[in-house]
Each structure stands twice: as structure tokens, then as C-alpha cells.
Design an enzyme around this catalytic site. Structure first.
Site, short mmCIF file in Angstrom:
data_model
loop_
_atom_site.label_atom_id
_atom_site.label_comp_id
_atom_site.label_asym_id
_atom_site.label_seq_id
_atom_site.Cartn_x
_atom_site.Cartn_y
_atom_site.Cartn_z
N ASP A 228 -3.11 -0.43 5.14
CA ASP A 228 -4.17 -0.59 4.16
C ASP A 228 -5.07 -1.78 4.49
OD1 ASP A 228 -5.02 0.39 1.45
OD2 ASP A 228 -4.61 -1.68 0.88
N GLU A 292 -6.41 1.58 8.48
CA GLU A 292 -7.53 1.84 7.56
C GLU A 292 -8.51 0.68 7.76
OE1 GLU A 292 -8.97 2.23 2.97
OE2 GLU A 292 -7.70 0.61 3.64
C1 GLC Z 1 -7.49 0.78 0.35
C2 GLC Z 1 -6.86 1.92 -0.42
C3 GLC Z 1 -7.43 1.90 -1.79
C4 GLC Z 1 -7.05 0.60 -2.46
C5 GLC Z 1 -7.55 -0.59 -1.64
C6 GLC Z 1 -6.90 -1.86 -2.07
O1 GLC Z 1 -8.81 0.99 0.55
O2 GLC Z 1 -7.07 3.12 0.26
O3 GLC Z 1 -6.99 3.00 -2.55
O4 GLC Z 1 -7.62 0.54 -3.73
O5 GLC Z 1 -7.24 -0.44 -0.27
O6 GLC Z 1 -5.55 -1.87 -1.69
#
Ligand code: GLC
Length: 569
Positions: A228, A292
Site C-alpha cells: 500500500d 501500489e
Molecule cells: C491505498 C489504498 C486505499 C487506502 C489508502 C490509505 O491507496 O488502496 O484504499 O485508503 O492507501 O491506506
């Protein structure tokens, strides 16, 4: 319960001790299905999906033909950001079950030949996490505070936040604490909600904790991690102000900002992934790290997947590309070149739990390069559902023909649209609340999915409960009504996944086919010709047997917003 549980499926057990030769690892060509645990299947009947529910429904995913599942967070959490606010990284939240439920899920998945990837949230934890509570109690200057980003405020009495950063969910990125003696004290940084304090990744203690968390789950047999906010861990020294803080943007907009933002894409972040790469390399079985990282351009995103860092990075540039043939050709070329330059496969993705579902995005007249910030009752530009589904099916059929690894988001195989008609009071996304409803946010893509058209909560929960209300229109998207209907979106996905495996498209290569107009994406991958017609005029079918059509042909031609696959030889 489901028809699927009685379906006979091919049982292949994964041997986790085996690693493939470099270049042949499973994740290079895998189709990975994102499960959003709270909205997939609810075995306990409390209206929130759980691990036992997932385990029961796994045969449906085997039948669909995916290679792996990625589970969004199911760890202990007060659920202020749907589990992306973790209060214990090594335990399961009681709303989702127990560690033994996880073990059962893992065993069932592996027994069905499905790999299991879990979500790791290293940028921040929950403010309920004992580490943060210890930091609050220990006071300014303590080693406990140094695990997080505490700073003195500006202004005469420290009453102003340390800098001008805004939270991605809206509002200030700093919150002031009350010290033990009852006086207003230091401020802590939270790039997301105030319940999600950012870690200080310049502190070796934090590194050690995360090594241990990785090992905990690797020892428990997971096949990898989706990481994340993988571009956010390191902040620029001195935490300088940013030129123009934005207010009221969507998560996707906030996450994809230009280079100079001092909390994204700092060069030191790569040292963290080199460290994790070494941890994963201690384990057999091609474990994977997927970033991500909302970073543009793609050449920069590719830095996250250099051979000593992570293995995959989400291709958000592809997700954000409008339904326009020249733009699609360009992003496909750019993706393959960028990732190839570091020896990584490209990934492809159209939907996830943070963006408007692609069947709805493609039905918006104003759909531009950036994913929309959520759609709700007060949004002026509402999607045309028929057009959106037609384009969505064509887009998925194009994506699944591309070499590399593809990510699917639960429900897209059913053609589910974004749920727009959600009342304000049922919305849970912190984005909605922190922007006073200005940004609708992400609840519309998180509504529990339908399994059986005639069952309570469409089979999501035996009790009929559902944490977000499901619209009546979900009845026609239920898996059981689509199963066996060759015209359904479910059967389109199944056919595409089976042909993709049969023709080994995941490990193939794109060869552009000349002679088609500007509005057509025409390519060959191994023995399959793919024609996606985005123009108004029908396109003649090339020679060869028709393998797949996202919509019926018209007069033997490929009509507008339709993708076909043809056998080349
Ligand atoms: C990422 C996740 C999202 C979350 C954010 C904070 O983007 O995909 O759902 O709110 O991180 O952890």
C-alpha cells in the site's frame, strides 16, 4: 450454498518449495483477482464479508480461471479506512475471523491452485496501534515518538501545523496532540486520515518491525504482498511546504502528483524495497511484491520493479487512459517499454477498490484521463450504463489479451456498475466525510457483490444484511443468472481467461497490425489477433476462426466499441 461449491473443479496443489527459473516466475503472466473482504461473501451473517465466506466461495474463482487472489486488509483495525488503518499487523480482525480462518482460506486456495497475496500497509498504522499509543504516552523527544512523524507546530505557541501539507482524504495532514500534562503539544503527520499516523521510515526500528511482519506472513505461506502507498514511505528532509496544496481532490488525483511533492517518490524509498527483496529471497516459491505506486510517467514507476526491488507495480497510467484508440496504443507501448527496460512484466488494471468501476467510467461523457472522484446522486454527469458496459466488456477483452500480468477487481467479471444512489448517511469513505461530501469517494465500488439473484442480499449474506445497501438492479448481475449464459459478462471473462491460458498470451508479445484506422487497436499476440474497434464505423473481420467477441458481430463485421479475438493460424 452456491452452485459453484458443488461444481467440479480441477484440483492443482501449489508446491511452494519450487521456484521457477528466472524469467519464468508465475507472477510474470498471472491474472490476479482482488478480493475486498468486507464485500465478497459473509459467512457470519453480520453484513460484513469475512474470511470463512471467501473460503466457501473460492471454487467460483477457480472456475473463473484466475491464478491468484489478492486480499485487501483483513488485519485488526478500528476500520476507519476500511482496514487500511491497521492496529495489529499479525492478527485477523474479529469481524473477518481468526488466524485459523486465514489458514483454512490459504489451504483451500492452494488446494485449488490459487496463490494468495495479502495487503501490507507500511506507510501508516492505526492511531489505535499500541506503537502509536506508546508514542503519545512517552512524550516529545522519546524514542517512541521517533517511530512516527511528530513535529513542533509553527506560530508563537506552536498553534499552527508544521507545514502546509493536506491530507489525501481532505483537510489538514497534521493533527495536534494533547500532552500528558493536558496542554496542547506536538503535531503528527497523517497523509491520509487522522486515524492513520505516518511512520518515520528514517528510523531503523520501523524497518525491523516490517521485516518481522513480512516474515510472519511468509512463514504462514502467503505468496506475496501488495504494498500500500509504496511511493509514500519516505518524506523529504525538512518537510518543506508544497507550492499549491490541493483541496477536494479524489484519492487517485491526490496519489498521482508531480515529482516535486515532498511526500511522494523520494529516492530513499527504494532502499526499503531492496531490503524486502532480500527477505523474500530467503523463501522458496517465487514470492512477490507488488507496488501500489501512483507514479507517472511509467518510466519512473518502473524504478519500483528494478531487479533488486519489487516484482510488479500497478499500471495506473493504463487505468487512467480514456477509451480512445491512439491513447491506448500509446500507453500499451509505453508500459511494455518502461517495464521491459528493467526486466519486469507490465501489469494491466482497469478497476480496484479506490476508483469508479470501469463499466461506469466508460459510460461518462466527460471521462478524461483521470479516474473520477466518485459518483453520487448530486453528480451532474451520470454514466450511460448500456454504453459503459459495452465499452467495459470491450476494454476487459483487450486487457486480457495483453502480455504481462492483469489485475481484476471483484465484481468486474459480472459487469457490475458503480453504485451511485447511496444516501449520504450510509457512506463510510473518510474522503466523503473529510471533504464535507464534496468528493463522493469510493463507497460506490465497494458495495457487496451479488451471487444468487433470488437469495437474501443476493447471496452475499445468508442473513440478508449488507454493510452498504445493494441496489435492486444487482439482481440481474448475480453470478447464478450469468453462469452458462454465453452472452453474459461472466462467460466472456471465463472464455477470455481460458483462451489467454491456452494461447499463453501472458508470456507473449504485442505486434501492432498495420492497415487499420486510427480508431482501431489491432495487434497480434502469439497466435491470436485482437481487434478493438473504438470507432463509429464497423471493421471487417480478419481471416481466421473467431475465438471471442465482446459484443455480437453485426453483418459479419466488428461493430463499434467491440473487441474480437481471432485465431491467426
Ligand atoms: C491505498 C489504498 C486505499 C487506502 C489508502 C490509505 O491507496 O488502496 O484504499 O485508503 O492507501 O491506506
Amino acid at each position: 450454498m452456491s452452485n459453484e461449491s458443488t461444481t467440479s473443479v480441477l484440483h492443482t496443489t501449489i508446491d511452494h518449495r519450487r521456484s521457477s527459473a528466472p524469467g519464468q516466475e508465475w507472477w510474470r503472466s498471472a491474472v490476479i483477482y482482488q478480493i475486498y473482504p468486507r464485500s465478497f461473501a459473509d459467512a457470519s451473517g453480520d453484513g460484513i464479508g469475512d474470511l470463512a465466506g471467501i473460503t466457501e466461495r473460492l471454487p467460483a474463482l477457480r472456475e473463473l480461471g484466475v491464478d491468484a487472489v489478492w486480499l485487501s486488509p483483513f488485519f485488526r483495525s478500528p476500520q476507519r479506512d476500511a482496514g487500511y488503518d491497521v492496529s495489529d499487523y499479525c492478527d485477523v480482525d474479529p469481524i473477518f475471523g481468526t488466524l485459523s480462518d486465514f489458514d483454512a482460506l490459504r489451504d483451500r486456495a492452494h488446494g485449488l491452485g490459487l496463490r494468495v497475496i495479502v495487503d501490507l500497509v507500511p506507510n501508516h498504522c492505526s492511531s489505535d496501534h499500541p506503537w502509536f499509543q506508546e508514542a503519545l504516552a512517552a512524550g516529545p523527544g522519546s524514542p517512541e515518538r521517533d517511530r512516527f512523524m511528530f513535529r513542533e507546530g509553527r506560530g508563537e505557541h506552536g498553534e499552527l501545523p508544521p507545514n502546509n501539507w493536506q491530507s489525501i482524504f481532505g483537510g489538514n495532514a497534521w493533527t495536534r496532540v494533547v500532552e500528558a500534562d493536558g496542554t496542547p503539544g506536538q503535531w503528527y503527520l497523517h497523509i491520509f486520515d487522522s486515524s492513520q499516523p505516518d511512520f518515520n521510515w528514517k528510523n531503523p526500528w520501523v524497518w525491523e518491525q516490517f521485516r518481522q511482519i513480512l516474515r510472519f506472513w511468509l512463514d504462514r505461506g502467503v505468496d506475496g504482498f501488495r504494498v500500500d502507498v509504496a511511493h509514500g514511505l519516505m518524506k523529504k528532509e525538512g518537510l518543506p511546504d508544497i507550492a499549491e496544496p490541493e483541496v477536494g481532490e479524489s484519492l487517485a488525483e491526490g496519489m498521482m502528483k508531480p515529482d516535486e511533492v515532498p511526500y511522494w517518490a523520494q529516492p530513499e524509498v527504494h532502499d526499503v524495497y531492496r531490503d524486502w527483496h532480500r527477505v523474500l529471497a530467503e523463501y522458496e516459491g517465487d514470492r512477490v511484491l507488488c507496488a501500489e505506486a501512483w507514479v507517472e510517467p511509467l518510466a519512473k514507476a518502473a524504478l519500483w520493479v528494478r531487479s533488486d526491488e519489487m516484482h510488479q507495480a500497478f499500471n495506473f497510467s493504463y487505468l487512467g487512459t480514456p477509451w480512445e484508440a491512439p491513447r491506448l496504443r500509446a500507453v500499451i507501448d509505453e508500459s511494455i517499454a518502461a517495464f521491459e527496460s528493467v526486466g519486469a512484466p507490465s501489469t494491466w488494471v482497469l478497476s480496484n477498490h479506490d476508483v469508479v468501476r470501469h463499466t461506469s467510467r466508460y459510460g461518462l461523457s466527460t471521462y478524461g484521463a483521470a479516474p473520477a472522484s466518485g459518483i453520487g446522486p448530486r453528480t451532474e454527469d451520470k454514466p450511460d450504463d448500456v454504453l459503459g458496459l459495452r465499452r467495459g466488456r470491450a476494454a476487459s477483452s483487450l486487457m486480457l489479451a495483453l502480455p504481462g500480468s492483469a489485475y481484476l477487481y471483484q465484481g468486474e467479471e459480472l459487469g457490475l456498475p458503480e453504485v451511485i444512489e447511496l444516501d449520504d448517511h450510509v457512506r463510510e469513505d473518510p474522503t466523503f466525510h473529510r471533504t464535507n461530501g464534496e468528493v463522493y469517494g469510493r463507497d460506490g465500488c465497494r458495495v457487496p457483490i451479488p451471487w444468487e439473484t433470488a437469495a437474501p442480499a443476493f447471496g452475499f449474506s445468508g442473513s440478508g444484511e449488507s454493510w452498504l445497501p445493494q441496489p435492486a438492479t444487482f439482481a440481474r448481475f448475480a453470478r447464478d443468472v450469468q453462469r452458462g449464459d454465453p452472452a453474459s459478462t461472466l462467460e466472456l471473462y471465463r472464455a477470455a481467461l481460458s483462451l489467454r491460458a491456452q494461447h499463453e498470451l501472458g508470456s507473449g508479445a504485442v505486434e501492432w497490425l498495420p492497415g487499420y484506422g486510427d480508431d482501431v487497436v489491432a495487434l497480434r499476440n502469439r497466435s491470436v489477433i485482437v481487434i478493438a474497434n473504438l470507432g463509429a464505423e464497423p471493421v471487417a473481420l480478419p481471416e481466421g476462426a473467431l475465438l471471442l467477441a465482446s459484443n455480437p458481430l453485426e453483418g459479419g463485421m466488428v461493430p463499434t466499441d467491440t473487441t474480437v479475438w481471432i485465431a491467426a493460424d
